[in-house]
Structures are given as C-alpha cells and as structure tokens.
Design a protein around this motif. Structure first.
Motif, PDB file in Angstrom:
ATOM      1  N   ARG A 188       7.754 -15.227   0.415  1.00  0.00           N
ATOM      2  CA  ARG A 188       6.633 -15.159   1.329  1.00  0.00           C
ATOM      3  C   ARG A 188       7.043 -14.870   2.826  1.00  0.00           C
ATOM      4  N   ALA A 189       8.159 -15.288   3.218  1.00  0.00           N
ATOM      5  CA  ALA A 189       8.726 -15.012   4.483  1.00  0.00           C
ATOM      6  C   ALA A 189       9.013 -13.916   4.378  1.00  0.00           C
ATOM      7  N   LEU A 190       9.822 -13.110   3.294  1.00  0.00           N
ATOM      8  CA  LEU A 190      10.533 -11.827   3.450  1.00  0.00           C
ATOM      9  C   LEU A 190       9.419 -10.741   3.272  1.00  0.00           C
ATOM     10  N   ILE A 191       8.402 -10.931   2.650  1.00  0.00           N
ATOM     11  CA  ILE A 191       7.300  -9.917   2.536  1.00  0.00           C
ATOM     12  C   ILE A 191       6.943  -9.422   3.961  1.00  0.00           C
ATOM     13  N   GLY A 192       7.007  -7.879   3.771  1.00  0.00           N
ATOM     14  CA  GLY A 192       6.718  -7.284   5.225  1.00  0.00           C
ATOM     15  C   GLY A 192       7.846  -7.184   6.257  1.00  0.00           C
ATOM     16  N   SER A 193       8.708  -7.865   5.938  1.00  0.00           N
ATOM     17  CA  SER A 193      10.153  -7.823   6.789  1.00  0.00           C
ATOM     18  C   SER A 193      10.602  -6.292   6.423  1.00  0.00           C
ATOM     19  N   LYS A 194      11.335  -5.944   7.684  1.00  0.00           N
ATOM     20  CA  LYS A 194      12.353  -4.765   7.607  1.00  0.00           C
ATOM     21  C   LYS A 194      13.616  -4.988   7.614  1.00  0.00           C
ATOM     22  N   VAL A 195      14.526  -3.969   7.265  1.00  0.00           N
ATOM     23  CA  VAL A 195      15.805  -4.298   7.626  1.00  0.00           C
ATOM     24  C   VAL A 195      16.178  -4.236   8.789  1.00  0.00           C
ATOM     25  N   GLY A 196      16.959  -5.440   9.285  1.00  0.00           N
ATOM     26  CA  GLY A 196      17.530  -5.731  10.691  1.00  0.00           C
ATOM     27  C   GLY A 196      16.561  -7.030  11.074  1.00  0.00           C
ATOM     28  N   ASP A 197      15.507  -7.187  10.308  1.00  0.00           N
ATOM     29  CA  ASP A 197      14.562  -8.343  10.786  1.00  0.00           C
ATOM     30  C   ASP A 197      15.206  -9.947  10.412  1.00  0.00           C
ATOM     31  N   THR A 198      15.206 -10.886  11.040  1.00  0.00           N
ATOM     32  CA  THR A 198      15.631 -12.165  10.594  1.00  0.00           C
ATOM     33  C   THR A 198      14.309 -13.023  10.553  1.00  0.00           C
ATOM     34  N   VAL A 199      14.384 -13.646   9.345  1.00  0.00           N
ATOM     35  CA  VAL A 199      13.173 -14.350   9.064  1.00  0.00           C
ATOM     36  C   VAL A 199      13.438 -15.992   8.980  1.00  0.00           C
ATOM     37  N   GLU A 200      12.398 -16.801   9.107  1.00  0.00           N
ATOM     38  CA  GLU A 200      12.646 -18.390   9.028  1.00  0.00           C
ATOM     39  C   GLU A 200      12.203 -18.784   7.932  1.00  0.00           C
ATOM     40  N   VAL A 201      12.853 -19.692   7.117  1.00  0.00           N
ATOM     41  CA  VAL A 201      12.087 -20.216   5.905  1.00  0.00           C
ATOM     42  C   VAL A 201      12.236 -21.840   5.915  1.00  0.00           C
ATOM     43  N   ASP A 233       6.945   1.228  -0.854  1.00  0.00           N
ATOM     44  CA  ASP A 233       7.555   1.732   0.513  1.00  0.00           C
ATOM     45  C   ASP A 233       8.727   0.760   0.806  1.00  0.00           C
ATOM     46  N   LEU A 234       9.732   1.492   0.776  1.00  0.00           N
ATOM     47  CA  LEU A 234      10.937   0.854   1.320  1.00  0.00           C
ATOM     48  C   LEU A 234      11.337   0.610   2.835  1.00  0.00           C
ATOM     49  N   ASP A 235      10.409   0.877   3.636  1.00  0.00           N
ATOM     50  CA  ASP A 235      10.501   0.596   5.320  1.00  0.00           C
ATOM     51  C   ASP A 235      10.438  -0.830   5.279  1.00  0.00           C
ATOM     52  N   LYS A 236       9.512  -1.598   4.204  1.00  0.00           N
ATOM     53  CA  LYS A 236       9.311  -3.166   4.401  1.00  0.00           C
ATOM     54  C   LYS A 236       9.170  -3.701   3.001  1.00  0.00           C
ATOM     55  N   ILE A 237       9.685  -5.090   3.022  1.00  0.00           N
ATOM     56  CA  ILE A 237       9.710  -5.659   1.861  1.00  0.00           C
ATOM     57  C   ILE A 237       8.414  -5.974   1.120  1.00  0.00           C
ATOM     58  N   ASN A 238       8.458  -5.691  -0.130  1.00  0.00           N
ATOM     59  CA  ASN A 238       7.317  -6.085  -0.741  1.00  0.00           C
ATOM     60  C   ASN A 238       7.632  -6.135  -2.269  1.00  0.00           C
ATOM     61  N   ILE A 239       6.378  -6.412  -3.147  1.00  0.00           N
ATOM     62  CA  ILE A 239       6.840  -6.767  -4.404  1.00  0.00           C
ATOM     63  C   ILE A 239       7.365  -5.532  -5.360  1.00  0.00           C
ATOM     64  N   GLY A 240       8.518  -5.925  -6.141  1.00  0.00           N
ATOM     65  CA  GLY A 240       9.055  -4.799  -6.897  1.00  0.00           C
ATOM     66  C   GLY A 240      10.372  -4.234  -5.963  1.00  0.00           C
ATOM     67  N   CYS A 241      10.742  -4.775  -4.789  1.00  0.00           N
ATOM     68  CA  CYS A 241      11.873  -4.163  -4.238  1.00  0.00           C
ATOM     69  C   CYS A 241      12.860  -5.281  -4.572  1.00  0.00           C
TER      70      CYS A 241
END
Length: 160
Positions: free
Chosen positions: A129-142, A83-91
C-alpha cells in the motif's frame, strides 16, 4: 453488495485456471474411482477408505467453488501496459531498507496471489500500500509493529 474484484496478474490467472482444470478433469475422476472402490468393499459404516475419499471429494469441491469465485471476479492486470514511472500492481520493484541498508526485491500483486516466500506482496499489505504510486527515488514510510520503517525506491521494472 458488489463482490470485491480479485486483481490478478496474467501468470496468476493462468495458475488458477490450470488448477481448476486439474481439479475438475483429473482429481474429480480419481476421487470418484476411490469412492467406487471403497463402496465395493461392502459395509460403509466402518470403511476408512470410503470416509477418506468422501473427505477428499468435499475438499476438492470446496476448492473448485473457491477458484470459480476468484476467477468470476478476476480483473487481470496487463503487465506489458503497466506504467513504469510509478509503482503499480504487476511491477517488480527494488527497494532499500534505509535503516538496515538492505536491498529487497518484490513483485506487487493482488491479494489472492500474494506469497511473501516467493517475493510477491499484496497491493493491500502495509508495504504494498505504501509503495503503490511511488516513483524511483521516493522514500516511503511503513507503519509496522516494530515501528516505522523507511524504504527508498531504487528501481521499477516489468516483471517477467
């Protein structure tokens, strides 16, 4: 206790299967031949070639065992179905290091396939781990040893 699943991309699965085949079919025969030749030289107690060949044989058998264990517990991610809507393994993801204003590109893979030098990061790594489940435009903190780093997700695509 159930063994941990080894999440692999199809490319990773093929790589491990090819390596296992090479070790079983080619390398085993080569090392057996080296051992045979070393035995024919006579006294094995001071035979460096024999010792080296036996060490190589032990290493090959250990790697075969390791690969068989990885493959036995493999769970393959079908990258075409990711699913390219959110980050997952294989992206394949393009992110922006907010502080350094630097674009980075990574492929998210399972831990057995991770290789940061080739741009493959594990889903279990702090960034992964921080990126998994995020979408384009999201900002994640690591959380890192150097402090908190912010990444903005710019693009998510199928890896080729």
């Amino acid at each position: 206790m159930q063994e941990k699943k080894n999440i692999l991309t199809y490319e990773g699965l093929r790589k491990y299967e090819d390596e296992l085949h090479e070790l079983k079919v080619v390398k085993r025969k080569e090392v057996a031949q080296k051992i045979k030749e070393a035995r024919e030289q006579g006294d094995l107690s001071e035979n460096a070639e024999y010792d080296a060949a036996k060490d190589e044989q032990r290493d090959i058998e250990a790697r075969i065992e390791e690969l068989e264990k990885i493959l036995k517990n493999a769970e393959v991610v079908v990258e075409d179905e990711v699913d390219l809507d959110k980050i997952n393994i294989g992206c394949q993801v393009k992110i922006l290091d907010v502080e350094l204003n630097e674009e980075l590109e990574y492929k998210i893979v399972g831990s057995t396939e991770a290789n940061s030098l080739k741009g493959k990061i594990s889903n279990e790594s702090p960034v992964g781990r921080a990126l998994i489940g995020s979408k384009v435009g999201d900002t994640v903190e690591v959380e890192t040893q150097a402090g908190v780093i912010q990444y903005k997700v710019l693009e998510i695509q199928r890896s080729n």
